[in-house]
Enzyme design. Structure first.
Site, short mmCIF file in Angstrom:
data_model
loop_
_atom_site.label_atom_id
_atom_site.label_comp_id
_atom_site.label_asym_id
_atom_site.label_seq_id
_atom_site.Cartn_x
_atom_site.Cartn_y
_atom_site.Cartn_z
CE LYS A 19 36.76 7.60 37.87
NZ LYS A 19 38.10 7.09 37.55
CB SER A 71 38.33 4.56 40.20
OG SER A 71 39.01 5.24 39.19
CB SER A 112 40.62 3.81 37.04
OG SER A 112 41.06 3.56 38.34
#
Ligand SMILES: *[C@@H]1O[C@H](CO)[C@@H](O)[C@H](O)[C@H]1NC(C)=O
Ligand SMILES: *[C@@H]1O[C@H](CO)[C@@H](O)[C@H](O)[C@H]1NC(C)=O
Ligand SMILES: *[C@@H]1O[C@H](CO)[C@@H](O)[C@H](O)[C@H]1NC(C)=O
Length: 518
Positions: free
Chosen positions: A125, A200, A224
């Site tokens: 990420k 996220s 997330s």
């Protein structure tokens, strides 16, 4: 009773949701794009198996890295999950690994101890910091920012031999649940491209679900890791607070309290890789118990939904059934004891607001200080954003507005809810103990259409609750719903019992098949 001010916000969201029904009906009718089927058997091995096959020279790291690069290239045209790739460097690193193995005189077991992930591809990420790669984290004001060094968790994985192939998409500064921002295209869900891959860690979720990644690094402050895992049908673990260092994560805070809530954790397609990754990323000063767990000593608690109150999101019947099936299977196949206890899950929204949003110096999109002269007025920016002329995404601004909603809760009430949360935490600690897990919905429905999370934010409390309490929680995929979209459940354990979540995840994977190809 729901707090009155908060009730008004929920009401406004419900009205908005009704007004948007025609819009969501219209987009649900649009044709979807179908991603091609996986045609390379290498993509069906867990990271644990891949590293074994590299060590015993059955497969080369180059073959594996190349297989993943090819898959990413095919699916990302549709999914838009990759922010920046490092395919050429990764291939060169893979060749180095293969060269090293030709001349290396360590035994396979010594290699396993020293480099447990030798030659295995990982995806990262963007917010977790991968050296030399984009580190803008979806913020227009950070466009072009490059990570100077690896975040600690990423560094540990690389020291274990993993080869990062790309960084993946997030919402602006990770502050929303859909991976849509002003500098990168919107990430799609591989099971239905008109639905969100969530956020996220949405780029990770989308790549994993589509078989274009085998293990990924995500982060979670309000679901997330778990929401993208849920919507994309993979495993995602929110570890116990502070067991994995979050240094290098952007955004972060000068307020150390954030580390009680914000965690970095593994996202995987196969349950056995959760423990492998967590062990590597863990703070080496900690001595957690990683021994295999005897599931016949397991106590299983479960609940289908938060306490019913006005506007409490109702769990979809398919997810309720997933919980029932899981409870039944743990009883039948693992001899676990099923326990009935009513945890007091009322006012969870208020508890979360009072604790997380009450923290000072919590990240928000307007804090982005690269250009201090930029306007910082929240409601003005929201207006500008609706007219497409703000430097901030509507998602990020909306999240900031939500952070403000705790003004509706008075100081006295805030202390009351903090105390209530403490009581709930103690109840969970006492009941779960060393051998207990709590099965609970991760989210009340399967993946929603793009932009739908704007009107469903109260649903994230299912996950946020365990950030607030600091408990480890794994999302485990359990089959599909009637729309053929992945569903699953959270498996929660007491702090430092992350391994218990992993054991149960493995059991449930055995019974229900875990991840399945879109
Ligand atoms: C639905 O998916 C198709 C194909 O992926 C895309 O062209 C269309 O824009 C999507 N609709 C919405 C509203 O996102
Ligand atoms: C469960 O209990 C039964 C009867 O006591 C026993 O035969 C079986 O082996 C046990 N299974 C497991 C997985 O422990
Ligand atoms: C961190 O937040 C807490 C409230 O949760 C506050 O009491 C404390 O002063 C804050 N610390 C810093 C350094 O901002």
């Amino acid at each position: 009773m729901v707090e009155f001010g908060y009730l008004l916000i929920l009401l406004a969201q419900k009205i908005l949701a009704v007004l948007l029904i025609p819009y969501f009906w219209w987009i649900s009718k649009k044709p979807k794009k179908i991603i091609p089927k996986i045609d390379n058997p290498i993509l069906f091995y867990s990271a644990t198996k891949l590293s074994e096959k590299i060590r015993n020279r059955e497969l080369t790291s180059e073959q594996i890295i190349k297989a993943y690069i090819d898959r990413v290239k095919v699916v990302d045209i549709i999914l838009k999950a990759v922010v920046q790739n490092r395919f050429d460097i990764a291939l060169a690193e893979a060749k180095n690994v293969d060269g090293y193995l030709k001349s290396c005189d360590l035994t396979e077991n010594e290699l396993k101890v020293k480099y447990p992930l030798l030659g295995v591809p990982i995806t990262v990420k963007e917010s977790c910091s991968l050296q030399g790669m984009s580190y803008s984290v979806g913020s227009k004001l950070r466009r072009g920012v490059v990570a100077k060094s690896d975040g600690i968790a990423v560094k540990k994985l690389r020291e274990a031999g993993a080869i990062p192939i790309l960084v993946s998409n997030t919402p602006e500064l990770c502050l929303f649940w859909e991976s849509n921002n002003l500098i990168h295209e919107r990430t799609c869900n591989p099971y239905d491209t008109n639905r969100t891959s969530a956020g996220s860690s949405g780029g990770e979720g989308s790549l994993l679900g589509s078989g274009a990644s085998i293990i990924g690094v995500g982060s979670d402050v309000a679901g997330s890791i778990r929401l993208p895992a849920m919507f994309n049908g993979v495993f995602g673990h929110k570890p116990t607070s502070r067991i994995i260092p979050i240094d290098g994560h952007y955004p972060s805070s000068i307020n150390d309290t954030l580390k009680d809530f914000l965690v970095i954790g593994p996202m995987t397609r196969y349950a056995e890789d959760l423990a492998l990754m967590t062990k590597i990323m863990c703070d080496e000063k900690l001595t957690l118990n990683w021994n295999e767990i005897d599931t016949s000593k397991l106590n299983v608690y479960y609940e289908y939904q938060l306490e019913k109150a006005l506007f409490t999101p109702k769990t979809h019947k398919d997810i309720e059934r997933a919980i029932q099936k899981s409870v039944q299977s743990l009883k039948t196949y693992s001899n676990a004891t099923i326990k009935h206890h009513k945890f007091d899950l009322s006012n969870t929204n208020e508890m979360c607001l009072s604790i997380i949003f009450d923290m000072e110096n919590i990240p928000n999109v307007l804090m982005e200080s690269m250009k201090p002269k930029k306007s910082r007025h929240l409601y003005l920016e929201i207006l500008k954003s609706l007219l497409f002329c703000s430097d901030y995404s509507l998602q990020g601004l909306f999240f900031y507005a939500l952070q403000h909603t705790n003004v509706f809760i008075s100081k006295r009430k805030c202390d009351f809810y903090k105390n209530k949360a403490l009581m709930l935490k103690n109840d969970f600690l006492e009941k779960l103990g060393n051998n207990g897990v709590f099965l609970f919905p991760t989210y009340p429905t399967s993946a929603v259409l793009h932009n739908k999370l704007f009107v469903e934010t109260s649903n994230v409390v299912y996950m946020l609750l365990f950030n607030v309490l600091g408990f480890p929680s794994t999302h485990v995929p359990i089959g599909r719903d009637s729309n053929n979209l992945p569903i699953g459940i959270q498996v929660v354990a007491a702090p430092y019992r992350d391994n218990l979540c992993f054991s149960v995840a493995k059991e449930l994977e055995k019974q229900f098949g875990g991840w399945s190809e879109p």
